[in-house]
Design a protein around this motif. Structure first.
Motif, PDB file in Angstrom:
ATOM      1  N   GLY A   1       1.012  -1.296   0.066  1.00  0.00           N
ATOM      2  CA  GLY A   1      -0.045   0.169   0.023  1.00  0.00           C
ATOM      3  C   GLY A   1       0.902   1.109  -0.008  1.00  0.00           C
ATOM      4  O   GLY A   1       2.062   1.245  -0.184  1.00  0.00           O
ATOM      5  N   GLU A   2       0.015   2.367   0.446  1.00  0.00           N
ATOM      6  CA  GLU A   2       0.890   3.767   0.413  1.00  0.00           C
ATOM      7  C   GLU A   2       0.250   4.685   1.465  1.00  0.00           C
ATOM      8  O   GLU A   2      -0.674   4.452   1.992  1.00  0.00           O
ATOM      9  CB  GLU A   2       0.537   4.259  -0.981  1.00  0.00           C
ATOM     10  CG  GLU A   2       0.948   3.774  -2.213  1.00  0.00           C
ATOM     11  CD  GLU A   2       0.536   4.517  -3.500  1.00  0.00           C
ATOM     12  OE1 GLU A   2       1.071   5.812  -3.804  1.00  0.00           O
ATOM     13  OE2 GLU A   2      -0.471   4.069  -4.042  1.00  0.00           O
ATOM     14  N   LYS A   3       1.289   5.605   1.888  1.00  0.00           N
ATOM     15  CA  LYS A   3       1.020   6.496   2.891  1.00  0.00           C
ATOM     16  C   LYS A   3       1.389   7.781   2.476  1.00  0.00           C
ATOM     17  O   LYS A   3       2.414   7.808   1.858  1.00  0.00           O
ATOM     18  CB  LYS A   3       1.540   6.273   4.220  1.00  0.00           C
ATOM     19  CG  LYS A   3       1.120   4.863   4.911  1.00  0.00           C
ATOM     20  CD  LYS A   3      -0.411   4.961   4.938  1.00  0.00           C
ATOM     21  CE  LYS A   3      -1.024   3.536   5.894  1.00  0.00           C
ATOM     22  NZ  LYS A   3      -2.311   3.677   6.338  1.00  0.00           N
ATOM     23  N   VAL A   4       0.883   8.978   2.779  1.00  0.00           N
ATOM     24  CA  VAL A   4       1.422  10.107   2.106  1.00  0.00           C
ATOM     25  C   VAL A   4       1.069  11.115   3.447  1.00  0.00           C
ATOM     26  O   VAL A   4       0.461  11.073   4.294  1.00  0.00           O
ATOM     27  CB  VAL A   4       0.469  10.574   0.957  1.00  0.00           C
ATOM     28  CG1 VAL A   4      -0.837  11.019   1.557  1.00  0.00           C
ATOM     29  CG2 VAL A   4       1.084  11.736   0.180  1.00  0.00           C
ATOM     30  N   PHE A   5       2.123  12.156   3.033  1.00  0.00           N
ATOM     31  CA  PHE A   5       2.155  13.371   4.058  1.00  0.00           C
ATOM     32  C   PHE A   5       2.851  13.031   5.499  1.00  0.00           C
ATOM     33  O   PHE A   5       2.160  13.487   6.653  1.00  0.00           O
ATOM     34  CB  PHE A   5       0.648  14.076   4.278  1.00  0.00           C
ATOM     35  CG  PHE A   5      -0.032  14.329   3.026  1.00  0.00           C
ATOM     36  CD1 PHE A   5       0.744  14.762   2.122  1.00  0.00           C
ATOM     37  CD2 PHE A   5      -1.417  14.072   3.137  1.00  0.00           C
ATOM     38  CE1 PHE A   5       0.067  15.373   0.942  1.00  0.00           C
ATOM     39  CE2 PHE A   5      -2.113  14.523   2.128  1.00  0.00           C
ATOM     40  CZ  PHE A   5      -1.391  15.165   0.761  1.00  0.00           C
TER      41      PHE A   5
ATOM     42  N   SER B   1      11.058  20.385   7.814  1.00  0.00           N
ATOM     43  CA  SER B   1      10.500  18.888   8.211  1.00  0.00           C
ATOM     44  C   SER B   1      10.551  18.109   7.136  1.00  0.00           C
ATOM     45  O   SER B   1       9.753  18.217   6.024  1.00  0.00           O
ATOM     46  CB  SER B   1       9.371  19.233   8.784  1.00  0.00           C
ATOM     47  OG  SER B   1       8.454  17.917   9.141  1.00  0.00           O
ATOM     48  N   ASP B   2      11.164  16.897   7.138  1.00  0.00           N
ATOM     49  CA  ASP B   2      11.037  16.033   6.047  1.00  0.00           C
ATOM     50  C   ASP B   2       9.857  15.332   6.025  1.00  0.00           C
ATOM     51  O   ASP B   2       9.166  14.953   7.138  1.00  0.00           O
ATOM     52  CB  ASP B   2      12.139  14.938   6.059  1.00  0.00           C
ATOM     53  CG  ASP B   2      12.049  13.765   6.947  1.00  0.00           C
ATOM     54  OD1 ASP B   2      11.324  12.834   6.591  1.00  0.00           O
ATOM     55  OD2 ASP B   2      12.556  13.738   7.942  1.00  0.00           O
ATOM     56  N   THR B   3       8.876  15.499   4.846  1.00  0.00           N
ATOM     57  CA  THR B   3       7.591  14.981   4.711  1.00  0.00           C
ATOM     58  C   THR B   3       7.676  13.840   3.389  1.00  0.00           C
ATOM     59  O   THR B   3       8.136  14.490   2.377  1.00  0.00           O
ATOM     60  CB  THR B   3       6.456  16.026   4.523  1.00  0.00           C
ATOM     61  OG1 THR B   3       6.689  16.900   5.623  1.00  0.00           O
ATOM     62  CG2 THR B   3       5.026  15.301   4.652  1.00  0.00           C
TER      63      THR B   3
ATOM     64  N   GLN C   1       7.062  18.435  -1.339  1.00  0.00           N
ATOM     65  CA  GLN C   1       7.402  19.844  -1.253  1.00  0.00           C
ATOM     66  C   GLN C   1       6.105  20.375  -0.810  1.00  0.00           C
ATOM     67  O   GLN C   1       5.014  20.289  -1.413  1.00  0.00           O
ATOM     68  CB  GLN C   1       7.811  20.477  -2.747  1.00  0.00           C
ATOM     69  CG  GLN C   1       9.047  19.590  -3.127  1.00  0.00           C
ATOM     70  CD  GLN C   1      10.176  19.782  -2.382  1.00  0.00           C
ATOM     71  OE1 GLN C   1      10.758  20.902  -1.984  1.00  0.00           O
ATOM     72  NE2 GLN C   1      11.014  18.643  -2.387  1.00  0.00           N
ATOM     73  N   LYS C   2       6.223  21.420   0.268  1.00  0.00           N
ATOM     74  CA  LYS C   2       5.197  21.836   1.134  1.00  0.00           C
ATOM     75  C   LYS C   2       5.231  23.544   1.011  1.00  0.00           C
ATOM     76  O   LYS C   2       6.314  23.985   0.777  1.00  0.00           O
ATOM     77  CB  LYS C   2       5.183  21.310   2.177  1.00  0.00           C
ATOM     78  CG  LYS C   2       5.400  20.077   2.707  1.00  0.00           C
ATOM     79  CD  LYS C   2       5.575  19.276   4.055  1.00  0.00           C
ATOM     80  CE  LYS C   2       6.826  20.019   4.649  1.00  0.00           C
ATOM     81  NZ  LYS C   2       8.080  19.337   4.103  1.00  0.00           N
TER      82      LYS C   2
END
Length: 383
Positions: free
Chosen positions: A152-156, A208-210, A201-202
């Protein structure tokens, strides 16, 4: 455990010195670099900041919510960087499920090196297809002998690039199962084969690494399951309460950072032959900021005291949801007013006001959006 006011004040004073000396002067540089130095974790750990609120036998220091909030508020006010705060303390959302639901052996494996600043912990809940709707998550874990196989995947995911341990929400049970009943929590080592990470990129939190995380037939030992299979939704919901209270206190600290900079500027900057602060309209902006910060402070303290007394009632949960909205709106107002008082300088990189203006929105969404907070509060209050 009672907390004397002087203990909290002494802790806040120590954190202020640390943040003023070792954080604030470097934040602009770290933001531009997109990261802060990893040794900062060990430095914070040496001061006891990472272990605050954790058991002594795991390398921590037991502390009340009032003590933890004093640390958070001082760090955010004087460090004035949501990016540093979010990643440096990401273990405070990643480790509680391990502490409360992991086996003793798993706790010893995961928690002590994180509290020493040697390793980093993160929490993986949000997915590309949904955030606040936790019951709809799609990342799966299927049992294969003595292992869980995760896809699966996770984000943020905060600290997603650096994390040595990821506390992960997955769907277990029969293939195609839906709803909250099929959710479990597992711990994933950062060096596990099948894990890939991509930076995001935020708008804010630049240092903070995201990350976007992908799990491709990743295997972890069955003993890395937290609590019972299918019991993950309750673990996640309980974890959210502490996260939301911490977000509220952090937002208050950031609001104070905006006020401090605006007041300092208003006293130094002269227009039409007088300091800005001598103009009534500017004084009124500063008073409006104080009014909102004062109400937020009282509410934060009251809910911390209730938590320290063991209150986890529906009324307390509702109040935490409403406080999160109130506190982040206070920060939003103070950031806006600070930029307005600083004028053109408030639009320049390097000022606290500019940074806070960019960073406030993530606190209004992360940990549960305003809309979700209102709906959850209404449900808890029986409305």
């Amino acid at each position: 455990m009672s907390t004397l006011p002087e203990e909290a004040a002494a802790l806040a004073d120590m954190v202020q010195r640390f943040a003023t000396r070792d954080i604030a002067p470097h934040v602009a540089q770290w933001d531009e670099a997109g990261e802060f130095p990893r040794p900062l974790y060990a430095q914070a750990a040496s001061l006891g900041l990472l272990g605050l609120g954790y058991p002594e036998h795991l390398g921590g220091t037991p502390a009340t919510w009032r003590m933890r909030n004093a640390m958070t508020q001082a760090f955010c006010r004087h460090g004035a960087s949501g990016g540093v705060f979010a990643s440096l303390f990401s273990h405070n959302i990643g480790l509680p499920p391990v502490l409360n639901h992991g086996s003793e052996a798993l706790q010893q494996e995961v928690i002590p090196p994180v509290l020493r600043g040697e390793q980093i912990a993160a929490l993986g809940i949000t997915e590309p297809g949904g955030g606040s709707d936790v019951a709809a998550l799609r990342t799966t874990a299927r049992r294969d002998g003595g292992e869980w196989v995760i896809d699966g995947e996770k984000v943020f995911i905060t600290s997603g690039l650096r994390a040595d341990w990821i506390t992960l929400a997955v769907r277990t049970g029969e293939s195609g199962s839906k709803g909250s009943g099929g959710i479990s929590m597992v711990v994933v080592p950062g060096d596990a084969k099948g894990l890939s990470r991509s930076p995001l990129q935020k708008m804010g939190w630049w240092c903070s690494d995201t990350a976007h995380l992908r799990f491709d037939s990743l295997r972890v030992p069955a003993r890395y399951l937290l609590g019972d299979e299918g019991g993950g939704f309750k673990i996640i919901m309980g974890n959210f309460n502490g996260e939301r209270l911490a977000i509220a206190v952090a937002a208050l600290g950031f609001a104070q950072a905006c006020y401090d900079e605006a007041l300092d500027w208003a006293r130094q900057r002269k227009t039409f032959g007088a300091a800005l602060v001598n103009h009534q309209v500017v004084r009124h902006k500063l008073v409006d900021m104080q009014m909102r910060m004062a109400s937020t402070q009282v509410w934060c303290d009251a809910l911390a005291d209730r938590a320290d007394a063991g209150d986890q009632s529906p009324d307390w949960v509702a109040a935490v949801c409403m406080l999160k909205n109130h506190a982040t709106q206070t920060m939003q107002f103070c950031a806006d007013q600070a930029v307005q008082i600083l004028g053109g300088m408030g639009y320049m990189r390097g000022t606290r006001a500019e940074r806070m203006y960019r960073e406030v929105k993530v606190l209004m969404v992360g940990g549960g959006s305003e809309e979700i907070m209102k709906e959850l509060a209404a449900k808890q209050l029986g409305i």
